[in-house]
Design an enzyme around this catalytic site. Structure first.
Site, PDB file in Angstrom:
ATOM      1  N   TYR A   1       0.825  -1.208   0.000  1.00 43.17           N
ATOM      2  CA  TYR A   1       0.000   0.000   0.000  1.00 43.17           C
ATOM      3  C   TYR A   1       0.861   1.260   0.000  1.00 43.17           C
ATOM      4  O   TYR A   1       0.435   2.301  -0.498  1.00 43.17           O
ATOM      5  CB  TYR A   1      -0.896   0.055   1.255  1.00 43.17           C
ATOM      6  CG  TYR A   1      -2.208  -0.656   1.129  1.00 43.17           C
ATOM      7  CD1 TYR A   1      -2.260  -2.013   0.866  1.00 43.17           C
ATOM      8  CD2 TYR A   1      -3.411   0.025   1.297  1.00 43.17           C
ATOM      9  CE1 TYR A   1      -3.471  -2.672   0.775  1.00 43.17           C
ATOM     10  CE2 TYR A   1      -4.625  -0.624   1.213  1.00 43.17           C
ATOM     11  CZ  TYR A   1      -4.645  -1.971   0.953  1.00 43.17           C
ATOM     12  OH  TYR A   1      -5.850  -2.614   0.860  1.00 43.17           O
TER      13      TYR A   1
ATOM     14  N   LYS B   1       3.345 -15.475   2.909  1.00 43.80           N
ATOM     15  CA  LYS B   1       3.565 -16.218   1.669  1.00 43.80           C
ATOM     16  C   LYS B   1       5.076 -16.424   1.566  1.00 43.80           C
ATOM     17  O   LYS B   1       5.735 -15.997   0.610  1.00 43.80           O
ATOM     18  CB  LYS B   1       2.997 -15.393   0.482  1.00 43.80           C
ATOM     19  CG  LYS B   1       2.965 -16.111  -0.852  1.00 43.80           C
ATOM     20  CD  LYS B   1       1.933 -17.208  -0.953  1.00 43.80           C
ATOM     21  CE  LYS B   1       2.094 -17.969  -2.252  1.00 43.80           C
ATOM     22  NZ  LYS B   1       1.244 -19.173  -2.330  1.00 43.80           N
TER      23      LYS B   1
ATOM     24  N   ASP C   1      -2.758 -18.333   0.992  1.00 41.94           N
ATOM     25  CA  ASP C   1      -3.738 -19.029   0.138  1.00 41.94           C
ATOM     26  C   ASP C   1      -4.440 -20.143   0.914  1.00 41.94           C
ATOM     27  O   ASP C   1      -5.652 -20.347   0.791  1.00 41.94           O
ATOM     28  CB  ASP C   1      -3.086 -19.553  -1.157  1.00 41.94           C
ATOM     29  CG  ASP C   1      -1.778 -20.290  -0.937  1.00 41.94           C
ATOM     30  OD1 ASP C   1      -1.254 -20.277   0.203  1.00 41.94           O
ATOM     31  OD2 ASP C   1      -1.265 -20.887  -1.903  1.00 41.94           O
TER      32      ASP C   1
ATOM     33  N   ASP D   1      -6.267  -7.033   4.236  1.00 42.08           N
ATOM     34  CA  ASP D   1      -7.404  -6.387   3.578  1.00 42.08           C
ATOM     35  C   ASP D   1      -8.327  -7.443   2.985  1.00 42.08           C
ATOM     36  O   ASP D   1      -9.538  -7.435   3.190  1.00 42.08           O
ATOM     37  CB  ASP D   1      -6.888  -5.444   2.475  1.00 42.08           C
ATOM     38  CG  ASP D   1      -8.026  -4.785   1.716  1.00 42.08           C
ATOM     39  OD1 ASP D   1      -8.962  -4.296   2.381  1.00 42.08           O
ATOM     40  OD2 ASP D   1      -8.000  -4.787   0.472  1.00 42.08           O
TER      41      ASP D   1
ATOM     42  N   ASP E   1     -12.233  -9.086   4.629  1.00 42.50           N
ATOM     43  CA  ASP E   1     -13.505  -9.070   3.894  1.00 42.50           C
ATOM     44  C   ASP E   1     -14.078 -10.482   3.848  1.00 42.50           C
ATOM     45  O   ASP E   1     -15.273 -10.706   4.048  1.00 42.50           O
ATOM     46  CB  ASP E   1     -13.313  -8.562   2.450  1.00 42.50           C
ATOM     47  CG  ASP E   1     -13.652  -7.076   2.306  1.00 42.50           C
ATOM     48  OD1 ASP E   1     -13.540  -6.343   3.308  1.00 42.50           O
ATOM     49  OD2 ASP E   1     -14.030  -6.661   1.190  1.00 42.50           O
TER      50      ASP E   1
HETATM   51  C1  IPM Z   1     -10.351  -1.296   4.164  1.00 45.97           C
HETATM   52  C2  IPM Z   1     -10.615  -0.706   2.811  1.00 45.97           C
HETATM   53  C3  IPM Z   1      -9.476   0.233   2.428  1.00 45.97           C
HETATM   54  C4  IPM Z   1      -8.213  -0.589   2.365  1.00 45.97           C
HETATM   55  C5  IPM Z   1      -9.695   0.984   1.116  1.00 45.97           C
HETATM   56  C6  IPM Z   1     -10.981   1.787   1.122  1.00 45.97           C
HETATM   57  C7  IPM Z   1      -8.518   1.869   0.773  1.00 45.97           C
HETATM   58  O1  IPM Z   1     -10.810  -1.693   1.868  1.00 45.97           O
HETATM   59  O2  IPM Z   1     -10.236  -0.531   5.146  1.00 45.97           O
HETATM   60  O3  IPM Z   1     -10.250  -2.523   4.263  1.00 45.97           O
HETATM   61  O4  IPM Z   1      -7.909  -1.206   1.338  1.00 45.97           O
HETATM   62  O5  IPM Z   1      -7.495  -0.639   3.365  1.00 45.97           O
HETATM   63 MG    MG Z   2     -10.818  -3.660   2.680  1.00 45.81          MG
END
Ligand code: IPM
Ligand code: MG
Length: 352
Positions: free
Chosen positions: A142, A189, A221, A245, A249
């Site tokens: 990032y 990884k 993975d 990240d 999710d």
């Molecule tokens: C998160 C989001 C952010 C990230 C985006 C909006 C930049 O997806 O906080 O997980 O990738 O960190």
């Molecule tokens: Mg995210």
């Protein structure tokens, strides 16, 4: 106690869900005799529109001066499909994380007994899941050097980590594991990436300082697969920025709704609390967004930033009571009776 809390509502449904967290926090303050001063500040697309910058200096100053930051969501569709946009709301988020030094992103995943059927995963797989990701938040791909060469035909994003960055995140992981079931999983990884080998080597060297913690090393993975097969087998997981990240999710699916999961981002001097969901632009202004994740982020704020576990528990109990009674927004209502964002917030505050 007295608290100054920076309030960064942001974009889309951000302001609507933040309002409910404010209501709930004010109810807690009234109940326990605290005094909260809210310090609203601009961020995201809202800040770009107002001052041309997604994380203005004035907002940073408000955050630095505050005891904690409560954050809604940022992002607006008009930037998403415009690769040429010079400023993007997300840059504000990254800048804020970096400038506030928020290196540890704490993302818990847990299930709610009354919502086990909401997860697309089989109930017997997810029952009792209670895990926490500690995602490194200010390093890795990032923030590495990025750019184009060959007249724009080649693009690169560098992934860079220092030992010190890994150590400070891993230290939080070990400490958290000590307060839980003493199990830590380092997700990397290392079979391919040099940064991952640094992660593994650094964490391995720290094991001797925490002899009671059982450490597992797993490839990202494989974790992606096991996470939805056997979420119960994990407790504390530490990982780098991009892996974290993606996996967080994925993990949110276990709980059945993104609208439920809170998070904390911790630095040495700052702490920020936010729902893991985004700005959900389609729902803006419709009073349908689920405020629970933001309300639970406020619970984390009381527990973590202010060291007030009882206050946090009262919020969590109110949320559980609302879920059990069906005082929920339409995403959780299964076509049955649903309540508006503000009604859910009112109910929680009244219940507290
Ligand atoms: C998160 C989001 C952010 C990230 C985006 C909006 C930049 O997806 O906080 O997980 O990738 O960190
Ligand atoms: Mg995210």
């Amino acid at each position: 106690m007295k608290f100054n809390i920076a309030l960064l509502a942001g974009d889309g449904i951000g302001p609507e869900v933040i309002d409910q967290a404010v209501k709930v926090s004010d109810a807690i303050a009234a109940k326990f005799g605290h005094e909260i001063t809210w310090k609203p500040a601009l961020t995201g697309a809202a800040a770009i529109d107002a001052v041309g910058e997604p994380y203005p200096d004035e907002t940073h100053d408000v955050c630095v001066a505050a005891d904690a930051v409560l954050f809604g969501a940022i992002g607006h569709p008009r930037f998403d499909n415009d690769p040429s946009a010079k400023v993007r709301p997300e840059q504000g988020l990254l800048k804020m994380r970096k400038k506030l030094g928020l290196f540890a992103n704490v993302r818990p995943t847990f299930t709610f007994p009354s919502l086990l059927d909401k997860s697309p995963l089989k109930q017997e797989r997810i029952e009792g899941t209670d895990l926490v990701f500690l995602r490194e938040l200010t390093g890795g791909i990032y923030f590495g050097e990025k750019g184009r060469r060959d007249g724009g035909e080649t693009a690169f994003d560098n992934c860079v980590y220092t030992r010190e960055e890994v150590q400070r995140l891993a230290k939080k992981g070990f400490e958290l594991a000590m307060t839980r079931s003493k199990k830590l999983c380092c997700v990397d990884k290392a079979n391919v990436l040099e940064t991952s080998r640094l992660w593994r080597e650094t964490v391995q060297a720290m094991e001797k300082d925490y002899p009671e913690v059982e450490v597992a090393y797993e490839f990202v993975d494989a974790v992606a697969m096991r996470l939805v097969q056997w979420p119960n087998s994990y407790d504390v997981l530490i990982t780098e920025n991009l892996f974290g990240d993606i996996l967080t999710d994925e993990a949110s699916v276990i709980s059945g709704s993104m609208g439920l999961m809170p998070s904390a981002s911790m630095g040495t001097d700052a702490a920020l609390f936010e729902p893991i969901h985004g700005s959900y632009p389609q729902a803006t202004g419709l009073n349908i967004a689920n405020p629970m994740a933001t309300v639970l982020s406020a619970a984390m704020m009381f527990e973590t930033a202010f060291n007030l576990p009882e206050e946090g528990k009262v919020i969590r109990d109110a949320v559980n009571a609302a879920l059990a009674k069906g005082i929920v927004t339409e995403d959780l209502a299964d076509g049955g009776k649903s309540y508006g964002t503000t009604e859910v917030g009112d109910w929680l505050a009244a219940n507290i």
